[in-house]
Design an enzyme around this catalytic site. Structure first.
Site, mmCIF file in Angstrom:
data_model
loop_
_atom_site.group_PDB
_atom_site.id
_atom_site.type_symbol
_atom_site.label_atom_id
_atom_site.label_comp_id
_atom_site.label_asym_id
_atom_site.label_seq_id
_atom_site.Cartn_x
_atom_site.Cartn_y
_atom_site.Cartn_z
ATOM 1 N N ARG A 294 36.550 40.026 44.275
ATOM 2 C CA ARG A 294 35.483 39.772 45.246
ATOM 3 C C ARG A 294 34.169 40.394 44.809
ATOM 4 N NH1 ARG A 294 38.961 39.680 50.997
ATOM 5 N NH2 ARG A 294 39.814 37.630 50.507
ATOM 6 N N TYR A 434 34.798 30.528 47.713
ATOM 7 C CA TYR A 434 36.069 30.962 47.099
ATOM 8 C C TYR A 434 36.277 32.475 47.157
ATOM 9 C CZ TYR A 434 33.747 30.964 42.322
ATOM 10 O OH TYR A 434 32.969 31.144 41.224
ATOM 11 N N GLU A 435 37.496 32.894 46.837
ATOM 12 C CA GLU A 435 37.919 34.299 47.041
ATOM 13 C C GLU A 435 37.767 34.723 48.501
ATOM 14 O OE1 GLU A 435 39.452 36.644 45.388
ATOM 15 O OE2 GLU A 435 39.649 35.471 43.564
ATOM 16 N N GLY A 436 38.006 33.815 49.420
ATOM 17 C CA GLY A 436 37.871 34.121 50.839
ATOM 18 C C GLY A 436 36.495 33.727 51.335
ATOM 19 N N GLN A 441 35.366 37.115 55.071
ATOM 20 C CA GLN A 441 34.880 38.436 54.646
ATOM 21 C C GLN A 441 34.377 39.227 55.857
ATOM 22 O OE1 GLN A 441 35.348 39.331 51.521
ATOM 23 N NE2 GLN A 441 36.027 37.270 50.965
#
Lengths: 593, 593
Positions: A294, A434-436, A441
């Protein structure tokens, strides 16, 4: 076509003058002398500008193609990948025993920014390999490490992360991919994964897929998820490649951007997989990589913003349009350059002050990761864990906004693909997802991280800000007025928001979650405000001592003043919104939207 | 694939309940009974949803192609254009003597929103024709009107606007295109124009280009610019088409979006042109259309936001992911729909409250244009002239943000083209740029419109807000708290910003211009706040009287409360920024960016 100049001078200033890394007492940092990091950054800058940047437009225009199961990357990608490998860049911060150079993460982050800024789609191939290798490093058996890591650290084999399925992204408990235990201890993996970056391509001999799946008969939901290593080609005992495994790319996605990266639908049809880490603990294995991944995505937000900004500056100095309202500045020419106009300045200062503040924040965050991982510092680990969603969410939201602002400076030329500014916004857009996704977040920050370990880490953050203020206030009136007072005010806003959540979130958690996006943004502003105060103090001291490049330091101070005056006060607006709670947010029945 | 439902109910509410158009004493408005507008809006909605919307993705995917000077539009565009023409839509608000239906502009605006929302690229072909026809209507000789308008009102011939050249967009004084006077009173036009929307295509028999050029020997700069009619095919005296004129499409631009519209490089090579209006007064002729054209672009911002929002709502109700933090809302399913999550709500409410507020603002603005043009009301003309840059700049900036938010709700699915959400952001992006980039709108607002006629129009605006507050305050505590007080506060911020400009802009105009973007945004918020107060009052009165659809009115009130609580307070942040003046904005030498 856009160009890119690596910000080596700014990075050196941050590493050595602001963060003073050689004095930081983090294992490995004593080697990071100014000349040494300078040489590495210069080399990374060269390959970024000369090799990766020229391929950025080509990658966007050509994209990847799928034919008979084979994915072809854009012209020039494979040759450039070989150059990157020969330079040893993929293993920069990997352990020496697997062929890496064992440099700290902070240096990998600085280099990563340059690579990403010059060609995000290209750099993702090695970035995902890095992520998969880190997972094997953290959770693999010795045999797994010895089998995969030397090849992955060299990028002879690349890696992927397989989480998402068509019906589930964030909520991985819904996953359907199955893992059937086999007599030899391996598993047969069956299912479909989507949005798999670098899932299939022609740049490496083998691809090592890390795949989340549920072992048949295991617990329901997220507690039944395990992580598996699924190689594209089976690996023989002697390390040579064997038969093709039962995994194939079913489709390439047409995307808004990052066309040079192959985003694949991956079909697993009884593919042989090997458990990585413990059964049913797949999520834990994923989460150990999360902070790094992240932070890496947050860095992409900054990287695209900086690349777009650099080109916007060139255009704003070059394009003649209108006259300065205070009198012609290019009287012999037919018009003045765009950069004389206050609103163009406003936009460029937004971009510049964000980019430099974000770079400081990212590099400081990378030192926290090194402090945690190399130094075993639990407090640093807690602090970076708290700030990870801020780095990811705030820097990618803002980074995207900045690419839009840079594009805007080009007027109509920003909208046509020929000038390359559209690509920056289209590529930067993915980092918010992406990556959450950034909403996740914000949820992670407010719903989980704030209260983690009894709120210890957020209190440590406020202590850090307070200590900074205490140590640096009262020495210089201008510094107090321009930096200390705005930082105090913003920090007070952030504390008030946290207090609101504590007082109201207990009786109804929606009162906190309805403000999560605002909180993430105000937190980001306070972090950048702190970074700007630190940078400004460093530059003010250098100017007072008569050391260094006076123009550089004066520019740094002026840019910092802009951020504190024009950007940081956004915290008050976010606080106002947060304090209205959930009532207006949740008022409607779903049917009435 | 995305869908679109025309917001006829909301438009009827605005036209009849809020704006009360039949009582507005504007020529032509007395015919606009509820049933009549309802029937027109229903028909326009049908063609939008059933004909234009299905072509939106096709247009994006196929784009236009240029071969041997011929531009082919995407599959289905020509047939749909015929349907639109048969319905008489292009001439809806055009004079009857040229084949139009003479409806007020406000109705054309409502229909335009639907067409634009369902297919912006397609709708631009008729939109540009409308603009060119309006110019001929306002400035043409009787002969010119009779020659061109009947064909253009029917869209048998389409129109274009040719302003930009490779080296000049905003600063048209730099233009190089030449017009050589001929013995017969015509001109030979030579030069290159770029970014010409609908410059060449296969949907009409002829294309009437309006071209800005400089008559040889005329004054330097902007004072030497004249406007010309340059038909693609010469028109014979009997109205039939003659020889091809010396104008051709040299290239099609590859753009970020609106792929279905042909954006052309147009080469004029001694093309025959006819002066439209007076010599050297070309800019004046352009400016008479500006208010309408810019209001139309502001409407595009709203239209794309609404279309994207509608699809985001469908997805948020459909996609199951996670559980509501306050307890499962879909306990029998594997997860709850996205719409239970507070941050998804926050985003949807941002979109909904913007879209409905913007629609009110646009339709109200259209009544001002009708009041000015049909009723000859100079005050209305002054007010809409003041607000035009706000409508264009604020609504397209925010409209774009909303498409990004709608896309975000789809997570990874928002980034791949298959779901169509990327197209909304890519198409919406252009509206921030064309018809004067938004920075130019802000400059126009602060540098020109504020002080126009001695500041009379901005004072009239504040009087309008004050009168509204005076007439509606003190009747209901909840209404005062939720609507009157926030509107008062925001309006006070706006006045304080204007005061700052007056006090500081005289000694240094940069103190005003450095805040122009913030001022445009805060002005937009105050306008939407006023619109929300008006809508809320209308709904509150209807609920009190027990008339109409209670759910509709309760939803309207709740949405308004959200806007006032969560969006309107942004004015305070903009004011804070403005009051820091130009110093931090202009501090750097250009060399130090």
């Amino acid at each position: 076509m856009p160009s890119y100049t690596a910000p080596t001078k700014d990075m050196q200033f941050l590493l050595h003058d602001v963060l003073k890394i050689t004095e930081a007492e983090i294992p490995g940092y004593d080697e990071l002398e100014r000349d040494f990091t300078g040489a590495i950054l210069e080399e990374a800058g060269k390959i970024s500008s000369a090799v990766l940047q020229p391929l950025n437009t080509i990658g966007d225009t050509e994209g990847c193609t799928l034919e008979n199961g084979v994915v072809r990357t854009p012209t020039g990608f494979k040759a450039a990948f070989e150059q990157v490998k020969e330079g040893g860049w993929p293993g920069l911060d990997m352990p020496e025993e697997y062929g890496g150079q064992n440099m700290p993460y902070v240096l990998g982050t600085a280099v990563g920014e340059m690579f990403s800024a010059s060609n995000q789609a290209f750099t993702m191939y090695q970035g995902l390999t890095h992520g998969a290798a880190s997972a094997i490093l953290a959770h693999g058996s010795d045999e797994q490490k010895n089998t995969y890591l030397p090849k992955m650290v060299a990028c002879d084999w690349t890696g992927t992360m397989n989480l998402t399925e068509p019906h589930c992204g964030t909520d991985l408990g819904l996953m359907r991919t199955k893992a059937e235990p086999q007599a030899d201890g391996s598993f047969k993996i069956t299912g479909q994964k989507i949005f798999i970056s670098a899932g299939e391509h022609d740049m490496s001999d083998n691809i090592i897929h890390l795949v989340l799946a549920k072992i048949t008969g295991g617990p329901e939901g997220i507690k039944g998820v395990s992580l598996f290593i699924v190689p594209k080609f089976m690996v023989n005992e002697d390390g040579s490649l064997g038969a093709r495994n039962g995994v194939a790319c079913g489709n390439l996605e047409e995307k808004m951007g990052i066309h040079g990266n192959s985003t694949c639908v991956m079909n697993y049809d009884g593919a042989t997989g090997y458990l990585l880490g413990q059964e049913h603990k797949g999520m834990r294995a994923m989460f150990t990589m999360m902070n790094e991944a992240r932070l890496g995505v947050g860095m992409q937000g900054l990287a695209q913003a900086d690349a777009a900004y650099q080109n916007a500056v060139i255009y704003a100095k070059d394009r003649l349009q209108g006259r300065a309202v205070t009198g012609a500045e290019n009287p012999d020419g037919p018009a003045d350059p765009l950069i004389v106009h206050p609103d163009i300045r406003r936009s460029l200062m937004d971009q510049k002050s964000f980019t430099e503040g974000a770079r400081a924040f990212i590099l400081w965050g990378a030192t926290m990761i090194d402090r945690a991982h190399r130094g075993g510092d639990a407090d640093a680990d807690g602090l970076i864990s708290l700030l990870t969603p801020v780095i990811k969410g705030f820097l990618t939201d803002k980074g995207y906004d900045m690419t839009v602002q840079a594009q805007q400076i080009y007027g109509g030329h920003g909208y046509i693909e020929e000038w390359g500014m559209s690509q920056y916004t289209r590529d930067a857009r993915i980092a918010m997802i992406y990556e959450g996704a950034n909403g996740v977040q914000a949820l992670d920050l407010v719903g989980r991280k704030l209260a983690q370990d009894g709120g210890k880490h957020v209190m440590a953050f406020f202590d850090m800000v307070k200590s900074y203020i205490k140590e640096n206030a009262g020495q210089d009136d201008a510094f107090d007025r321009d930096f200390i007072e705005p930082l105090k005010a913003a920090s007070k806003d952030l504390q008030a928001a946290g207090m609101y959540f504590m007082q109201n979130g207990m009786k109804n958690p929606n009162h906190a979650l309805a403000g999560s996006n605002d909180f993430m943004h105000m937190f980001g502003h306070v972090c950048l405000g702190l970074m700007w105060a630190r940078m400004a103090k460093t530059s003010a001291d250098a100017l007072a001592a008569g050391t260094g490049d006076a123009t550089f330091h004066e520019t740094k101070l002026a840019t910092g003043r802009y951020y504190m005056a024009r950007q940081l006060p956004a915290t008050a607006m976010h606080l106002t919104r947060i304090q209205t709670g959930a009532d207006t947010v949740m008022a409607l029945d779903a049917a009435n939207f």
